[in-house]
Design an enzyme around this catalytic site. Structure first.
Site, PDB file in Angstrom:
ATOM      1  CD  GLU A  61      -5.796   5.396   0.555  1.00 52.89           C
ATOM      2  OE1 GLU A  61      -4.629   6.491   0.953  1.00 52.89           O
ATOM      3  OE2 GLU A  61      -5.775   4.632   1.246  1.00 52.89           O
ATOM      4  CG  HIS A  83       0.267   5.973  -0.308  1.00 52.91           C
ATOM      5  ND1 HIS A  83      -0.301   6.853  -1.164  1.00 52.91           N
ATOM      6  CD2 HIS A  83      -0.035   5.690   0.988  1.00 52.91           C
ATOM      7  CE1 HIS A  83      -1.900   6.708  -0.462  1.00 52.91           C
ATOM      8  NE2 HIS A  83      -1.799   6.127   0.314  1.00 52.91           N
ATOM      9  CG  HIS A 122      -2.017   0.992   1.574  1.00 52.34           C
ATOM     10  ND1 HIS A 122      -3.116   1.273   0.971  1.00 52.34           N
ATOM     11  CD2 HIS A 122      -1.518   2.465   2.427  1.00 52.34           C
ATOM     12  CE1 HIS A 122      -2.843   2.751   0.984  1.00 52.34           C
ATOM     13  NE2 HIS A 122      -3.135   3.085   1.884  1.00 52.34           N
ATOM     14  CD  GLU A 123       1.529   3.058   3.784  1.00 52.76           C
ATOM     15  OE1 GLU A 123       1.847   4.469   3.156  1.00 52.76           O
ATOM     16  OE2 GLU A 123       0.605   3.355   4.028  1.00 52.76           O
TER      17      GLU A 123
END
Ligand SMILES: [Zn+2]
Length: 501
Positions: free
Chosen positions: A292, A266, A262-263
């Site tokens: 997001e 980003h 997830h990170e």
């Protein structure tokens, strides 16, 4: 056009931005490295840097340059206009709040945070309620100062996702809910529930090595970024220096892996922003929802796919031979896609997560429109959780008091998570139309064609458009929940409801 004037403006913006990155770094270090007894020194350092950053961002010379440039629109290039439009917005928001208001707000934030923590511990909503009321009032006042007094909740949304409004989001979320609630009911009633009890005793060192291989394969550039451990995973920094964090528990190997992916999503967005425009609006992310969408796309559409696991299965088994013994490929894939309604947002799976957001958005919207009073919140929270998520929280600590956001007056932030999921699914549909057999790349560990498409269509664009315009340009349609619903039904239908396919 006098080029010097725009150069002068951008150099002032970049100066403020560099101060902002130092502040980020201090905060990153506080989460990752800071010795336990060094907190008060760090608070002083952060307070001083915040002051310098605020001073640089509100420099009267920025206002003068802006007024002068705005007076000659015919002489501006498209890039100049983008820089000026966003610089004006940021400058006005930073300068229109009276300093007495800013000081009062920062005292309230700190006090409300401590009260919230205490109230959550004792599951005592009444203790927190007066502070929540004050935060709502402060938000109304802030909206008034900035010129949004008639539409305070739209102001909150615009702060995170420029160009979006509560009315528009309401319509999107209504359609999403109508499709999602029955899907979750079908999934929870299905006899095909995945086994997850084998996910125990995964040594942290091997988890770390495995997820670093994954992050590298996805395309994260470790020569200008790193990954460390923090209590709450986050991504900070910019294209020049991108910091990711994750966290480890032996019994939660999927938490560390999917937090890291997830990170990384980003981080890939940050690393893909145009370096030559670093520190100006052309080198910044559009907003929270688009950010997001990048993290969710890599985490979910890519990281939970069969093709991703076809590639990483052997590496995973080599890292964890004892833990995966006797576990089939299908069982691994089912476990990473387990759907289990829970009262706690941060523990939610990809499907039910959206429902947690719909509850929060509905309550925020009604609080600001005056339809709902703070005193009615706990009962309304529990009713919506029962009707939509299918779970009733055991206490207010596990219900209305679970999130820190409202204690800090952060309203209008939650919708970005769900909009991000919608945009991710919409981009995913668009990239698959643009590149045939894309998922097949993943079985060979190739993610470059997907990253290249995102770089070209989303990352390199910076803030040239707002959220709606960007989605429209890249996908050819307005933001819509249809793609998310179809994607969830396809993926989870094949796992949980095979007879309906
Ligand atoms: Zn995120």
């Amino acid at each position: 056009m006098d080029d010097r004037e725009i150069l002068n403006l951008t150099s002032k913006l970049q100066h403020a931005n560099v101060l902002g990155t130092i502040l980020d770094l201090l905060q990153w270090d506080e989460q990752v490295n800071l010795p336990v007894a060094s907190g008060s020194r760090r608070s002083e350092q952060i307070a001083l840097m915040s002051k310098l950053f605020h001073r640089a961002s509100t420099d009267v010379a920025i206002g003068e340059r802006l007024s002068s440039l705005e007076g000659r629109p015919e002489a501006l290039s498209a890039n100049d206009r983008t820089i000026i439009r966003w610089a004006r917005r940021d400058f006005d928001r930073a300068t229109r709040l009276p300093s007495a208001f800013v000081a009062e707000k920062s005292r309230l934030d700190s006090e409300a945070y401590h009260v919230w923590r205490d109230a959550r511990e004792r599951s005592d909503f009444d203790r927190f309620a007066p502070f929540l009321r004050r935060q709502i009032e402060m938000t109304r006042r802030a909206a008034g100062y900035v010129g949004w007094g008639e539409r305070p909740y739209d102001y909150c949304i615009d702060c995170h996702d420029p160009g979006m409004t509560a009315g528009e989001i309401s319509g999107l979320f209504e359609t999403l809910r109508a499709g999602l609630v029955p899907l979750v009911r079908e999934i929870t009633a299905s006899p095909a529930q995945p086994q997850t009890d084998w996910l125990h005793g995964f040594p942290v060192a091997e988890q770390d090595a495995f997820l670093r291989d994954v992050v590298q394969a996805l395309g994260f550039d470790f020569t200008r970024g790193r990954i460390d451990v923090a209590v709450h995973p986050f991504c900070s920094g910019d294209a020049a220096d991108t910091r990711l964090t994750t966290r480890f528990q032996e019994d939660e190997p999927l938490d560390s892996l999917y937090s890291a992916i997830h990170e990384t999503g980003h981080g890939l967005y940050e690393q893909g922003l145009p370096m030559r425009h670093l520190g100006t609006p052309l080198g910044k992310a559009v907003g929270m929802a688009v950010h997001e969408s990048q993290s969710r796309l890599w985490e979910n559409q890519v990281g939970r796919s069969r093709q991703f696991w076809q590639h990483f299965e052997s590496r995973f088994r080599r890292a964890f031979p004892r833990q995966t013994e006797g576990i089939s490929f299908d069982e691994i894939h089912a476990a990473v896609n387990a759907v289990r309604p829970t009262a706690i947002r941060v523990d939610a799976d990809e499907v039910t997560y959206n429902l947690h957001i719909l509850v929060r958005f509905d309550l925020e919207r009604r609080l600001f429109s005056g339809e709902l009073d703070v005193s009615e919140l706990p009962a309304e929270w529990n009713r919506l959780y029962r009707d939509w998520v299918g779970v009733v929280p055991a206490s207010d600590a596990e219900g209305i008091l679970q999130d820190v956001h409202w204690a800090g007056g952060m309203f209008g932030y939650f919708p970005s998570y769900c909009l991000g999921n919608m945009i991710a699914a919409q981009l995913w549909a668009a990239v698959q139309r643009a590149i045939s057999d894309l998922s097949q790349d993943f079985t060979r560990g190739h993610f470059g064609r997907l990253l290249g498409w995102l770089r070209e269509n989303v990352h390199q664009v910076g803030r040239r458009y707002d959220t709606r315009e960007l989605v429209q340009k890249v996908t050819g349609e307005e933001i819509s929940p249809a793609h998310l619903l179809k994607y969830l039904r396809d993926r989870y239908g094949s796992l949980y409801l095979p007879e309906t396919r």
